[in-house]
Design a protein around this motif. Structure first.
Motif, mmCIF file in Angstrom:
data_model
loop_
_atom_site.group_PDB
_atom_site.id
_atom_site.type_symbol
_atom_site.label_atom_id
_atom_site.label_comp_id
_atom_site.label_asym_id
_atom_site.label_seq_id
_atom_site.Cartn_x
_atom_site.Cartn_y
_atom_site.Cartn_z
ATOM 1 N N ALA A 127 0.934 -1.238 0.142
ATOM 2 C CA ALA A 127 -0.116 0.045 0.014
ATOM 3 C C ALA A 127 0.841 1.336 0.067
ATOM 4 C CB ALA A 127 -0.951 -0.001 1.274
ATOM 5 N N GLU A 131 -0.944 0.318 5.112
ATOM 6 C CA GLU A 131 -2.117 -0.468 5.148
ATOM 7 C C GLU A 131 -3.191 0.234 6.098
ATOM 8 O OE1 GLU A 131 -3.369 -3.218 4.156
ATOM 9 O OE2 GLU A 131 -1.790 -3.489 2.909
ATOM 10 N N LEU A 134 -5.449 2.904 4.066
ATOM 11 C CA LEU A 134 -6.534 2.367 3.394
ATOM 12 C C LEU A 134 -7.618 2.064 4.453
ATOM 13 C CD1 LEU A 134 -4.770 -0.379 1.358
ATOM 14 C CD2 LEU A 134 -5.480 1.923 0.643
#
Ligand code: PMP
Length: 304
Positions: A127, A131, A134
């Motif tokens: 990502a 992460e 997100l």
């Protein structure tokens, strides 16, 4: 090495990482005269596949036009090179970086007889903004830097030189404790992030700046517009968004090949909506990740 790259495709050959060198007098190093792409491959249920490869190739060749760059390889050759590059490095998923630029011949601003050099690299990548981003969203600041106006430089071409503006905006944000920036255009309306497009949700409808607002015509932007419309949402994709509308939005999120679909939870320390990932953002983010996991929309996947 830290990028986990052993092999790079350079002007028709696969070369070892340490041999992928350019001359220090290359035109692009001095004047930013290169165009590039950022693409992801996903390990889908239908096998490893490059997401929206054809559209990335379209944009790469189109980005060349204002600069008269002439990529001496056709689409099939670049596709074959990329597929083999993934294969040689056992990459079922990852980030792909094609770049075409004026190389070394002479060092006038006019590229003269400088060759158009082309390389493609690929490496594993998670990502882009983390992460946690997100799931919980990112805190951003509105940059004090403005985007180039499209009358000053073609903002619809993904040109290396443009990214010093992205770097200034992003680093200013990070120096101030934010994860990323939002950049206004010369008129003072919302353009995009340093490497992401931006969407706003208000009263159940989606808004994203139009192409004439000095944005890159993002491929993830296009994907998310389709996913939203298929789910019955109205998408205003030719919007002019004022700075103040950021603060009063119900939801905000970024899209990009690297950033995928990343919620924005604060702008300039002001909470957006519920202060986390909004419900429509979550729905479209899930739709996006379901799509790239399934890999079942054949026109959008180049299976490798
Ligand atoms: N805007 C800018 C300035 C970008 O660099 C990117 C990343 N390429 C985007 C938007 C998002 O475009 P895409 O979804 O095609 O990656």
């Amino acid at each position: 090495d830290e990028m986990d790259v052993d092999t790079i495709w350079m002007n028709g050959d696969f070369v070892d990482w340490e041999d992928a060198q350019v001359h220090v007098l290359s035109h692009a190093l001095h004047y930013g005269s290169g165009v590039f792409e950022g693409v992801r491959a996903y390990d889908t249920d239908n096998g490893p596949a490059i997401f929206r490869w054809e559209e990335h190739l379209d944009r790469l060749y189109e980005s060349c036009k204002p600069y008269d760059l002439d990529i001496p390889f056709d689409r099939e050759e670049l596709t074959e090179a990329t597929v083999e590059l993934l294969d040689r490095q056992d990459l079922a998923s990852g980030y792909i970086r094609p770049i075409a630029y004026y190389g070394y011949d002479s060092l006038g601003v006019s590229p003269g007889d400088c060759p158009t050099d082309v390389t493609i690299a690929a490496w594993p990548w998670g990502a882009y903004l983390g992460e946690d981003a997100l799931e919980n969203g990112v805190e951003v600041m509105v940059s004090s830097w403005r985007k180039h106006a499209s009358s000053q430089i073609p903002t619809n071409a993904k040109t290396t030189g443009l990214y010093v503006n992205s770097m200034l905006a992003g680093e200013e944000a990070r120096r101030n404790g934010f994860v990323e920036a939002i950049v206004l255009n010369k008129e003072g309306n919302v353009a995009e992030g340093p490497g992401e497009n931006l969407f706003l949700v208000r009263d159940g409808e989606l808004y994203t700046p139009g192409l004439s607002e000095s944005i890159l015509d993002g491929i993830t932007r296009d994907t998310v517009i389709s996913l939203a419309e298929e789910r019955g949402y109205t998408v205003h994709d030719n919007s002019s968004i004022s700075r103040g509308e950021l603060n009063t939005a119900d939801e905000l999120f970024f899209t990009g090949s690297a950033a995928e679909v990343t919620p924005i939870r604060q702008v300039d320390n002001v909470e957006i909506g519920n202060g986390g990932r909004g419900p429509i953002t979550e729905e479209l983010q899930s739709a996006f990740f379901d799509l790239v996991e399934a890999g079942d929309r054949e026109e959008w996947f180049h299976y490798v």
